[in-house]
Design an enzyme around this catalytic site. Sequence first.
Site, mmCIF file in Angstrom:
data_model
loop_
_atom_site.group_PDB
_atom_site.id
_atom_site.type_symbol
_atom_site.label_atom_id
_atom_site.label_comp_id
_atom_site.label_asym_id
_atom_site.label_seq_id
_atom_site.Cartn_x
_atom_site.Cartn_y
_atom_site.Cartn_z
ATOM 1 C CD GLN A 62 5.215 31.592 10.878
ATOM 2 O OE1 GLN A 62 6.180 30.929 11.202
ATOM 3 N NE2 GLN A 62 5.309 32.876 10.678
ATOM 4 C CG ASP A 103 -3.455 0.406 8.444
ATOM 5 O OD1 ASP A 103 -4.235 1.324 8.161
ATOM 6 O OD2 ASP A 103 -3.460 -0.697 7.884
ATOM 7 N N GLY A 147 0.842 -1.205 0.000
ATOM 8 C CA GLY A 147 0.000 0.000 0.000
ATOM 9 C C GLY A 147 0.871 1.247 0.000
ATOM 10 N NE ARG A 185 3.891 36.758 23.432
ATOM 11 C CZ ARG A 185 3.194 36.885 22.303
ATOM 12 N NH1 ARG A 185 2.438 37.939 22.110
ATOM 13 N NH2 ARG A 185 3.272 35.958 21.376
ATOM 14 N N GLY A 229 9.517 31.970 15.794
ATOM 15 C CA GLY A 229 10.329 31.145 16.691
ATOM 16 C C GLY A 229 11.145 31.970 17.664
HETATM 17 P P1 ADP Z 1 2.190 -4.568 2.555
HETATM 18 O O1 ADP Z 1 3.659 -4.524 2.299
HETATM 19 O O2 ADP Z 1 1.584 -3.213 2.513
HETATM 20 O O3 ADP Z 1 1.866 -5.379 3.762
HETATM 21 P P2 ADP Z 1 1.334 -6.764 0.829
HETATM 22 O O4 ADP Z 1 1.141 -7.713 1.955
HETATM 23 O O5 ADP Z 1 0.300 -6.724 -0.231
HETATM 24 O O6 ADP Z 1 1.503 -5.261 1.295
HETATM 25 O O7 ADP Z 1 2.717 -7.114 0.157
HETATM 26 C C1 ADP Z 1 3.208 -6.394 -0.947
HETATM 27 C C2 ADP Z 1 3.989 -7.292 -1.864
HETATM 28 O O8 ADP Z 1 5.096 -7.865 -1.159
HETATM 29 C C3 ADP Z 1 3.221 -8.497 -2.378
HETATM 30 O O9 ADP Z 1 2.427 -8.200 -3.503
HETATM 31 C C4 ADP Z 1 4.346 -9.445 -2.756
HETATM 32 O O10 ADP Z 1 4.928 -9.094 -3.986
HETATM 33 C C5 ADP Z 1 5.367 -9.169 -1.651
HETATM 34 N N1 ADP Z 1 5.182 -10.172 -0.591
HETATM 35 C C6 ADP Z 1 4.371 -10.121 0.456
HETATM 36 N N2 ADP Z 1 4.459 -11.220 1.222
HETATM 37 C C7 ADP Z 1 5.372 -12.011 0.605
HETATM 38 C C8 ADP Z 1 5.923 -13.313 0.867
HETATM 39 N N3 ADP Z 1 5.553 -14.022 1.920
HETATM 40 N N4 ADP Z 1 6.847 -13.785 0.009
HETATM 41 C C9 ADP Z 1 7.238 -13.064 -1.055
HETATM 42 N N5 ADP Z 1 6.750 -11.870 -1.352
HETATM 43 C C10 ADP Z 1 5.833 -11.333 -0.553
#
Ligand code: ADP
Length: 741
Positions: free
Chosen positions: A656, A157, A16, A464, A567
């Site tokens: 500010q 998050d 994300g 003040r 500041g």
């Molecule tokens: P985030 O990093 O936000 O948690 P995801 O879980 O969708 O998002 O993971 C992003 C990408 O990282 C996945 O699409 C995949 O390419 C890679 N990835 C995630 N988990 C694994 C895993 N166990 N093994 C290999 N690649 C992974």
Amino acid sequence: MSGHSRRSIGVLTSGGDAPGMNAAVRAIVRTAINLGHDVYAIYEGYQGMVDGGNFIRRMTWGSVGGIMHQGGTVIGTARCAAFRTRDGRRQAARNLLEHGIDSLIVIGGDGSLTGANIFRQEWPELLEELVQRGELSRKKADAHRELRLVGLVGSIDNDMVGTDMTIGADTALHRITAAVDAIASTAASHQRVFVIEVMGRHCGYLALMSALATAANWVLIPESPPEVDDWEDEMCRALRAGRETGRRHSIVIVAEGAQDRFGNPITSQYVQKALEERLGEEVRVTILGHVQRGGAPSAFDRNLGTLMGYAAVECIVSEEAREPLLIGIRENRLVHAPLMACVEATQEVARAIEAHDYNRAMSLRGGSFKDALRTFRTLVQAYPRKPEPGQKRLRFLVMNCGGPAPGMNTAVRAAVRLGLDKGHIMLGARNGFRGLLRDDISEMDWMSVSGWVSRGGAELGTSRKIPAESDLPKIAQVLEAHGVQGLLIIGGLSGYQAAHLLFTHSNQYPAFNIPIICMPASINNNLPGSEHSIGADTALNSIVMDVDKIKQSAVASRRCFVVEVMGRYCGYLALMSGLATGAERIYLHEEGLTLKDLQDDLASLVKGFEQDMRLGLIIRNEDVDPFYTTSFIASLFEKEGGGLFNVRQTILGHVQQGGDPSPFDRIQATRLAARCMEFLIAEAGRVSPAGAFIGLQAGQVTFTSLGDLPRLLDSEFGRPKEQWWLSMRPIASILARPRTQ
Ligand code: ADP
């Protein structure tokens, strides 16, 4: 280049997207270049790594210019199925080695970091397979036997163990807070109930903190489901009671992963139905969705991304990165920890929630999260609890002092309500000591602070005025007349100095022999005993947003801006806004400014504009030097720039100090007010009650005796003798210009 070997570092953003990722990429690229390494951006996350070719590009100083203020990630991100397979990862290894890349900085969530760790573990075998297949020479494989890996967490998050904040969470809170404030105003107009759903599948951070920051009336989060079976009734009772006290709207915030204690999801539609049935009112649902991820990053996220990006490169080129590391911020300091331990601990929270082990989930989230929930639950009550029979009711006075700071209202509201809830009587003095000397004091009830959580300025007024010794008899008389048994001063240095004066005269005036507590509220962030003061984050965001506009106005013209920020003698706002806007130069009073500095800076601006620079930005702290004023610097550079560029000055002024408080300022104001009231109540019973100033230091709430004020304060310049944020100065300099300039 110093003694170490030149490395080729790859950076990618994955999973994300999160605002602030660009600041991290920029810092990684520029730090790497300035330390003499090669750096490559891998576009579109792991997909670009698997596909190779043009997805892996060498970066220059200029290729990350003008990206810090943008939301999302300019190098793209993706979910990539191929990287979950060994074939895909082997291909990725081959593509990296085409550029000699064997150091990787991954910015993503726990999924991306897990993937990166698997990749790193398999690396030697993947290389061996490539050699066997004739796709890689033995020599090259031997030269890159290990993959160095450092992870940064980009996630709105705030769900990662190992860092107190993830890149993007603060910005998401800005988006949510602005949306809830907006909804609250329309809801109040129609006397409506709104259910607002925010992101967070396993993590209630955004829901809880936005509820606290907007004074929402109920919150539902995954980690702490309602404890009773008929929670719907409990929620409706609270909302109904709120209406009866005259509140015109009700807002319920639901995290997308909210559930009951049996693990059944609590959807926003379900909450809507429950409210409509029980309250008989029209209830609207707003699912905030992807606006939470979008938009310009907040000042905090820009600086967090920048500092983490810098630290990531430092780690990767040191021996420490022989093990995969996660860069985090703990207790307001950059730290690194073993990557997989952090990822596993994070996944543990999700598992605890799945197993309905909510106590464990909450304790994994940590103390300040629990505190925030407790404070929220007290503040959502519609009425204060009734005092216990026979309980002693104490009388506490609240006042603001110093310049207005956004968040003062939030703090007063929380203090008044928490004090009332404990059964005490809350008084407010208008306009600080000026009002107190005129006996302008009145009792504050629960509804007198309604709506104050989000309001900028200072409803109670502030001044003040620092009382003189000759004012003390009058102050004592007023305090006695109102039977004041504890004093809370919210404000800046003048409030601290006034409090110190009363404190040191408590032997002469029995009226001053009461607990006194000061809460730091000043946009300048120049108060001892606290790393943050309420209002500074809002001011910083205001500066950063204005400088963004100023920079945009200069597009296509060769222009240098000199921007003056507030500041007084404290350079906090200047340094932090300079860092967050990518200023070429930052002038701080702490460092002074000489003619030689100006000449050097002019020479380097000329050199920059002679090459391909289009825009220069200088941030000047208002009191850096009485002679080298903003307009002097602007004229000097304009004249001596020889027509190569023109110079404009902007004095940001009082914008500010205004504005609605940022989520951070609201949350901290509430948190500190809660602790101030606990302090006053505890100390009020003592024979010699304490006087203190409260603060946030190393992530904790701390109390420092008022008696220590002279020791900690540089009284000539009205700032703490030690200023933690100055340690970031070298980073700002490194990122400001390439070594050659
Ligand atoms: P985030 O990093 O936000 O948690 P995801 O879980 O969708 O998002 O993971 C992003 C990408 O990282 C996945 O699409 C995949 O390419 C890679 N990835 C995630 N988990 C694994 C895993 N166990 N093994 C290999 N690649 C992974």
